[in-house]
Motif scaffolding. Structure first.
Motif, mmCIF file in Angstrom:
data_model
loop_
_atom_site.group_PDB
_atom_site.id
_atom_site.type_symbol
_atom_site.label_atom_id
_atom_site.label_comp_id
_atom_site.label_asym_id
_atom_site.label_seq_id
_atom_site.Cartn_x
_atom_site.Cartn_y
_atom_site.Cartn_z
ATOM 1 N N GLY A 201 -11.697 25.968 6.230
ATOM 2 C CA GLY A 201 -11.621 27.658 6.227
ATOM 3 C C GLY A 201 -10.524 28.192 5.311
ATOM 4 N N ASP B 16 -11.283 28.495 13.534
ATOM 5 C CA ASP B 16 -10.948 27.032 13.864
ATOM 6 C C ASP B 16 -9.708 26.705 13.259
ATOM 7 N N GLU C 189 -1.468 28.781 10.939
ATOM 8 C CA GLU C 189 -2.736 27.944 10.999
ATOM 9 C C GLU C 189 -2.400 26.494 11.248
ATOM 10 N N ARG D 79 -19.171 26.135 -0.213
ATOM 11 C CA ARG D 79 -18.434 27.182 0.028
ATOM 12 C C ARG D 79 -17.621 27.440 -1.256
ATOM 13 N N ARG E 190 -12.552 35.848 10.169
ATOM 14 C CA ARG E 190 -12.412 34.600 10.875
ATOM 15 C C ARG E 190 -13.258 34.699 12.247
ATOM 16 N N TRP F 101 -11.594 27.813 1.740
ATOM 17 C CA TRP F 101 -12.637 28.894 1.404
ATOM 18 C C TRP F 101 -12.046 30.126 1.139
ATOM 19 N N GLU F 102 -10.885 30.674 1.979
ATOM 20 C CA GLU F 102 -10.032 31.788 1.807
ATOM 21 C C GLU F 102 -9.175 32.014 0.540
ATOM 22 N N SER G 264 -15.203 33.356 7.302
ATOM 23 C CA SER G 264 -14.216 32.257 7.558
ATOM 24 C C SER G 264 -14.395 32.059 9.257
ATOM 25 N N GLY G 265 -13.413 31.122 9.725
ATOM 26 C CA GLY G 265 -13.485 30.886 11.082
ATOM 27 C C GLY G 265 -12.495 30.899 11.809
#
Length: 322
Positions: free
Chosen positions: A159, A134, A150, A104, A180, A162-163, A131-132
Protein backbone atom coordinates in the motif's frame (compact mmCIF):
# COMPACT_ATOMS: atom_id res chain seq x y z
CA UNK A 1 -9.26 26.31 -8.03
CA UNK A 2 -12.95 26.81 -7.25
CA UNK A 3 -12.79 26.90 -3.44
CA UNK A 4 -12.86 23.99 -1.04
CA UNK A 5 -15.37 22.03 -3.15
CA UNK A 6 -15.94 21.64 -6.84
CA UNK A 7 -19.16 23.31 -7.95
CA UNK A 8 -21.82 20.64 -7.55
CA UNK A 9 -23.75 22.02 -10.54
CA UNK A 10 -20.84 21.54 -12.94
CA UNK A 11 -20.76 18.12 -14.68
CA UNK A 12 -17.41 16.41 -14.19
CA UNK A 13 -15.40 14.28 -16.54
CA UNK A 14 -14.02 11.32 -14.60
CA UNK A 15 -11.75 8.49 -15.74
CA UNK A 16 -11.68 5.29 -13.67
CA UNK A 17 -8.66 3.04 -14.23
CA UNK A 18 -9.45 -0.58 -13.47
CA UNK A 19 -13.08 0.39 -13.08
CA UNK A 20 -14.80 -2.77 -14.30
CA UNK A 21 -14.76 -4.40 -10.85
CA UNK A 22 -17.26 -4.01 -8.04
CA UNK A 23 -15.93 -0.73 -6.62
CA UNK A 24 -15.35 0.88 -9.99
CA UNK A 25 -18.83 0.00 -11.23
CA UNK A 26 -20.44 1.41 -8.09
CA UNK A 27 -18.44 4.65 -8.29
CA UNK A 28 -19.33 4.98 -11.96
CA UNK A 29 -23.02 4.41 -11.23
CA UNK A 30 -22.98 7.11 -8.54
CA UNK A 31 -21.25 9.63 -10.80
CA UNK A 32 -23.53 8.93 -13.76
CA UNK A 33 -26.62 9.29 -11.57
CA UNK A 34 -25.46 12.83 -10.78
CA UNK A 35 -25.01 13.73 -14.43
CA UNK A 36 -21.23 13.33 -14.69
CA UNK A 37 -19.37 11.73 -17.61
CA UNK A 38 -17.45 8.52 -16.89
CA UNK A 39 -14.85 6.62 -18.92
CA UNK A 40 -13.45 3.31 -17.65
CA UNK A 41 -9.97 2.11 -18.57
CA UNK A 42 -9.96 -1.69 -18.92
CA UNK A 43 -7.89 -4.41 -20.56
CA UNK A 44 -10.98 -5.92 -22.19
CA UNK A 45 -13.65 -3.38 -23.17
CA UNK A 46 -15.50 -6.03 -25.20
CA UNK A 47 -15.97 -8.29 -22.17
CA UNK A 48 -16.20 -5.70 -19.41
CA UNK A 49 -18.15 -2.99 -21.23
CA UNK A 50 -21.40 -4.90 -20.81
CA UNK A 51 -20.88 -5.03 -17.03
CA UNK A 52 -20.61 -1.26 -16.70
CA UNK A 53 -23.60 0.93 -15.85
CA UNK A 54 -25.33 2.52 -18.80
CA UNK A 55 -23.61 5.69 -19.94
CA UNK A 56 -20.09 4.65 -18.94
CA UNK A 57 -17.63 4.40 -21.82
CA UNK A 58 -15.16 1.48 -21.82
CA UNK A 59 -11.69 2.30 -23.22
CA UNK A 60 -8.98 -0.27 -23.88
CA UNK A 61 -5.86 0.18 -21.77
CA UNK A 62 -2.85 -2.07 -21.20
CA UNK A 63 -1.62 -0.23 -18.06
CA UNK A 64 1.06 1.53 -20.12
CA UNK A 65 1.47 5.13 -21.12
CA UNK A 66 0.84 5.94 -24.78
CA UNK A 67 -0.72 8.68 -26.87
CA UNK A 68 -4.18 7.17 -26.42
CA UNK A 69 -3.93 7.35 -22.62
CA UNK A 70 -2.69 10.94 -22.75
CA UNK A 71 -5.61 11.87 -24.99
CA UNK A 72 -8.07 10.12 -22.66
CA UNK A 73 -6.86 12.13 -19.65
CA UNK A 74 -6.72 15.43 -21.54
CA UNK A 75 -9.09 17.87 -19.86
CA UNK A 76 -10.71 15.46 -17.39
CA UNK A 77 -11.52 16.67 -13.90
CA UNK A 78 -10.66 13.55 -11.92
CA UNK A 79 -8.89 10.20 -12.25
CA UNK A 80 -9.75 7.32 -9.94
CA UNK A 81 -7.10 4.60 -9.89
CA UNK A 82 -8.25 1.11 -8.86
CA UNK A 83 -5.99 -0.80 -11.26
CA UNK A 84 -4.16 -3.82 -9.87
CA UNK A 85 -4.34 -7.60 -9.54
CA UNK A 86 -6.78 -8.88 -6.91
CA UNK A 87 -5.14 -9.55 -3.54
CA UNK A 88 -7.06 -12.58 -2.37
CA UNK A 89 -7.54 -15.62 -4.55
CA UNK A 90 -4.04 -17.00 -5.20
CA UNK A 91 -1.20 -17.84 -2.74
CA UNK A 92 1.38 -15.12 -2.09
CA UNK A 93 4.36 -16.99 -3.43
CA UNK A 94 7.29 -14.81 -4.46
CA UNK A 95 6.15 -14.49 -8.10
CA UNK A 96 2.62 -13.64 -7.03
CA UNK A 97 3.84 -10.90 -4.71
CA UNK A 98 5.81 -9.39 -7.58
CA UNK A 99 2.69 -9.45 -9.76
CA UNK A 100 0.63 -7.72 -7.08
CA UNK A 101 3.25 -5.00 -6.72
CA UNK A 102 4.06 -4.57 -10.40
CA UNK A 103 0.43 -4.42 -11.52
CA UNK A 104 -0.25 -1.51 -9.18
CA UNK A 105 2.97 0.43 -9.69
CA UNK A 106 3.03 0.01 -13.47
CA UNK A 107 -0.54 1.29 -13.87
CA UNK A 108 -0.06 4.19 -11.45
CA UNK A 109 3.23 5.27 -12.96
CA UNK A 110 1.62 5.21 -16.42
CA UNK A 111 -1.21 7.46 -15.25
CA UNK A 112 1.20 9.92 -13.64
CA UNK A 113 3.40 10.00 -16.75
CA UNK A 114 0.35 10.62 -18.94
CA UNK A 115 -0.60 13.54 -16.67
CA UNK A 116 2.97 14.84 -16.96
CA UNK A 117 2.72 14.90 -20.77
CA UNK A 118 -0.36 17.12 -20.70
CA UNK A 119 -0.23 20.92 -20.70
CA UNK A 120 -0.62 22.25 -17.15
CA UNK A 121 -4.11 23.64 -17.76
CA UNK A 122 -5.29 20.30 -19.23
CA UNK A 123 -4.24 18.10 -16.30
CA UNK A 124 -6.77 16.43 -13.97
CA UNK A 125 -7.49 18.37 -10.82
CA UNK A 126 -7.41 15.26 -8.65
CA UNK A 127 -6.06 11.71 -8.67
CA UNK A 128 -7.87 9.46 -6.19
CA UNK A 129 -5.85 6.31 -5.63
CA UNK A 130 -7.00 3.09 -3.95
CA UNK A 131 -5.14 1.82 -0.90
CA UNK A 132 -5.82 -0.30 2.19
CA UNK A 133 -6.00 -0.22 5.96
CA UNK A 134 -3.30 -2.90 6.14
CA UNK A 135 -0.85 -0.13 7.04
CA UNK A 136 -2.46 -0.24 10.52
CA UNK A 137 -2.39 -4.02 11.07
CA UNK A 138 -1.92 -4.93 14.72
CA UNK A 139 -2.38 -1.39 16.08
CA UNK A 140 -5.29 -2.19 18.36
CA UNK A 141 -4.75 -0.20 21.57
CA UNK A 142 -6.93 2.54 20.08
CA UNK A 143 -8.46 3.16 16.65
CA UNK A 144 -5.84 4.20 14.09
CA UNK A 145 -6.47 7.35 12.07
CA UNK A 146 -4.85 9.01 9.09
CA UNK A 147 -2.14 10.47 11.35
CA UNK A 148 -1.15 7.11 12.90
CA UNK A 149 2.32 5.92 11.76
CA UNK A 150 2.22 2.97 9.37
CA UNK A 151 3.45 -0.52 10.29
CA UNK A 152 5.38 -3.11 8.24
CA UNK A 153 4.34 -6.34 6.54
CA UNK A 154 3.79 -7.23 2.89
CA UNK A 155 0.35 -5.67 2.47
CA UNK A 156 1.39 -2.51 4.31
CA UNK A 157 4.49 -2.16 2.16
CA UNK A 158 2.41 -2.78 -0.96
CA UNK A 159 0.00 0.00 0.00
CA UNK A 160 2.76 2.45 0.87
CA UNK A 161 4.54 1.80 -2.45
CA UNK A 162 1.27 2.27 -4.33
CA UNK A 163 0.62 5.58 -2.60
CA UNK A 164 4.18 6.74 -3.25
CA UNK A 165 3.74 6.11 -6.98
CA UNK A 166 0.57 8.21 -7.01
CA UNK A 167 1.92 11.12 -4.93
CA UNK A 168 4.26 12.02 -7.79
CA UNK A 169 1.25 13.64 -9.49
CA UNK A 170 1.25 16.38 -6.85
CA UNK A 171 4.42 17.80 -8.39
CA UNK A 172 2.36 18.31 -11.56
CA UNK A 173 -0.33 20.37 -9.83
CA UNK A 174 -2.80 17.51 -9.41
CA UNK A 175 -4.25 16.96 -5.95
CA UNK A 176 -3.72 13.38 -4.75
CA UNK A 177 -5.84 11.42 -2.25
CA UNK A 178 -5.48 7.81 -1.08
CA UNK A 179 -8.61 5.95 -0.01
CA UNK A 180 -7.42 3.46 2.63
CA UNK A 181 -10.24 0.95 2.50
CA UNK A 182 -11.39 -1.46 5.21
CA UNK A 183 -13.10 -4.80 4.56
CA UNK A 184 -15.90 -4.15 2.05
CA UNK A 185 -19.42 -5.38 2.75
CA UNK A 186 -21.32 -5.97 -0.50
CA UNK A 187 -23.24 -8.90 -1.92
CA UNK A 188 -20.82 -9.11 -4.88
CA UNK A 189 -17.60 -8.69 -2.86
CA UNK A 190 -15.58 -11.94 -3.25
CA UNK A 191 -13.98 -11.93 0.22
CA UNK A 192 -17.30 -11.21 1.88
CA UNK A 193 -18.78 -14.08 -0.09
CA UNK A 194 -16.15 -16.40 1.37
CA UNK A 195 -17.06 -15.26 4.90
CA UNK A 196 -20.75 -15.86 4.21
CA UNK A 197 -20.31 -19.34 2.77
CA UNK A 198 -19.87 -21.28 6.06
CA UNK A 199 -22.95 -19.55 7.48
CA UNK A 200 -24.97 -20.54 4.43
CA UNK A 201 -23.92 -24.13 5.17
CA UNK A 202 -24.83 -23.76 8.88
CA UNK A 203 -21.19 -24.11 10.00
CA UNK A 204 -20.30 -20.43 10.54
CA UNK A 205 -18.48 -19.05 13.54
CA UNK A 206 -15.61 -16.89 14.69
CA UNK A 207 -12.24 -17.03 12.93
CA UNK A 208 -9.24 -17.48 15.19
CA UNK A 209 -9.67 -16.17 18.70
CA UNK A 210 -12.42 -13.79 17.62
CA UNK A 211 -10.71 -11.10 19.71
CA UNK A 212 -8.97 -9.47 16.75
CA UNK A 213 -10.42 -6.15 15.62
CA UNK A 214 -12.34 -6.12 12.36
CA UNK A 215 -12.87 -2.83 10.54
CA UNK A 216 -15.38 -2.77 7.71
CA UNK A 217 -17.23 -0.44 5.37
CA UNK A 218 -20.54 -0.78 3.53
CA UNK A 219 -20.10 -0.44 -0.22
CA UNK A 220 -22.35 2.65 -0.32
CA UNK A 221 -20.19 4.44 2.25
CA UNK A 222 -17.06 3.43 0.37
CA UNK A 223 -18.49 5.05 -2.75
CA UNK A 224 -19.49 8.07 -0.67
CA UNK A 225 -15.93 8.55 0.57
CA UNK A 226 -14.56 8.21 -2.97
CA UNK A 227 -17.02 10.91 -4.01
CA UNK A 228 -15.86 13.07 -1.10
CA UNK A 229 -12.24 12.64 -2.23
CA UNK A 230 -13.17 13.60 -5.79
CA UNK A 231 -15.32 16.60 -4.90
CA UNK A 232 -13.68 18.17 -1.88
CA UNK A 233 -10.36 19.92 -2.47
CA UNK A 234 -9.55 19.70 1.23
CA UNK A 235 -8.88 15.97 0.85
CA UNK A 236 -5.13 15.45 0.43
CA UNK A 237 -3.17 12.28 1.19
CA UNK A 238 -4.78 9.43 3.13
CA UNK A 239 -8.46 9.23 3.96
CA UNK A 240 -9.81 6.12 5.69
CA UNK A 241 -12.92 4.47 4.25
CA UNK A 242 -14.35 2.54 7.18
CA UNK A 243 -17.34 2.52 9.47
CA UNK A 244 -16.95 4.46 12.74
CA UNK A 245 -17.93 1.15 14.43
CA UNK A 246 -14.96 -1.29 14.34
CA UNK A 247 -15.86 -4.56 16.02
CA UNK A 248 -14.11 -7.70 17.18
CA UNK A 249 -14.23 -10.59 14.74
CA UNK A 250 -16.23 -12.82 17.07
CA UNK A 251 -18.89 -10.10 17.37
CA UNK A 252 -18.86 -9.72 13.60
CA UNK A 253 -19.48 -13.48 13.21
CA UNK A 254 -22.44 -13.35 15.59
CA UNK A 255 -23.89 -10.30 13.80
CA UNK A 256 -23.50 -12.03 10.43
CA UNK A 257 -25.23 -15.11 11.80
CA UNK A 258 -28.14 -12.98 13.03
CA UNK A 259 -28.48 -11.21 9.69
CA UNK A 260 -28.37 -14.51 7.78
CA UNK A 261 -30.59 -16.28 10.33
CA UNK A 262 -27.90 -18.86 10.91
CA UNK A 263 -26.00 -20.09 13.99
CA UNK A 264 -22.45 -18.89 14.70
CA UNK A 265 -21.31 -21.88 16.75
CA UNK A 266 -18.37 -23.31 14.80
CA UNK A 267 -15.04 -21.52 15.42
CA UNK A 268 -12.03 -22.06 13.16
CA UNK A 269 -8.73 -22.04 15.14
CA UNK A 270 -6.12 -19.47 14.11
CA UNK A 271 -3.48 -22.22 13.79
CA UNK A 272 -5.59 -24.04 11.21
CA UNK A 273 -6.15 -20.84 9.28
CA UNK A 274 -2.41 -20.06 9.25
CA UNK A 275 -1.57 -23.58 8.11
CA UNK A 276 -4.13 -23.42 5.32
CA UNK A 277 -3.64 -19.83 4.19
CA UNK A 278 -0.04 -19.16 5.31
CA UNK A 279 0.81 -15.48 5.00
CA UNK A 280 -2.64 -14.65 3.61
CA UNK A 281 -4.16 -15.54 6.97
CA UNK A 282 -3.28 -11.98 8.02
CA UNK A 283 -6.39 -10.90 6.12
CA UNK A 284 -8.66 -12.48 8.74
CA UNK A 285 -6.72 -13.27 11.93
CA UNK A 286 -4.81 -10.01 12.49
CA UNK A 287 -6.35 -6.88 14.00
CA UNK A 288 -7.29 -3.83 12.00
CA UNK A 289 -8.91 -1.20 14.20
CA UNK A 290 -9.35 2.07 12.35
CA UNK A 291 -11.47 5.20 12.55
CA UNK A 292 -12.53 7.39 9.58
CA UNK A 293 -11.40 10.55 11.36
CA UNK A 294 -10.73 12.69 8.28
CA UNK A 295 -14.02 11.88 6.57
CA UNK A 296 -15.98 12.70 9.72
CA UNK A 297 -13.96 15.91 10.21
CA UNK A 298 -14.96 16.98 6.69
CA UNK A 299 -18.63 16.37 7.42
CA UNK A 300 -19.18 12.96 5.86
CA UNK A 301 -22.18 11.17 7.39
CA UNK A 302 -22.13 7.40 7.10
CA UNK A 303 -25.28 5.88 5.72
CA UNK A 304 -24.46 2.61 7.50
CA UNK A 305 -22.53 3.51 10.67
CA UNK A 306 -23.43 0.30 12.58
CA UNK A 307 -22.74 -3.30 11.64
CA UNK A 308 -26.24 -4.66 12.23
CA UNK A 309 -27.78 -2.04 9.94
CA UNK A 310 -25.16 -2.71 7.25
CA UNK A 311 -25.58 -6.49 7.35
CA UNK A 312 -29.38 -6.27 7.34
CA UNK A 313 -29.15 -4.14 4.20
CA UNK A 314 -26.62 -6.47 2.53
CA UNK A 315 -28.55 -9.64 3.36
CA UNK A 316 -31.80 -8.04 2.24
CA UNK A 317 -30.15 -7.25 -1.11
CA UNK A 318 -28.89 -10.83 -1.37
CA UNK A 319 -32.35 -12.26 -0.78
CA UNK A 320 -33.88 -9.92 -3.37
CA UNK A 321 -31.26 -10.79 -6.00
CA UNK A 322 -32.52 -13.08 -8.81
Amino acid sequence: MRGSRLNASDPLKVVIAGGSGLIGRRIARSLLADGHAVAVLTRSPERNGARLPGGAVAIRWSARVDDALVATLDGVDAVVNLAGEAIGPRPWILGRKKTLIDSRLRATEALVEAIRRLPEDHRPRVLVNASGTDVYTGLEAEPATETTPEVGGFLAELGIAWEAAAIAAEELGTRVAFVRTAFVLATEAPLFGLLRLPFRLFVGGRLGSGRQWFSWVHIEDLVGIYRLAIDDERVHGPIIAASPDPIRQGEFARALGRAMRRPAWFPVPALLLRLAMREQATLIVDSRRVAPARAIELGYRHRFPTLDAALIDIEGSARRAP
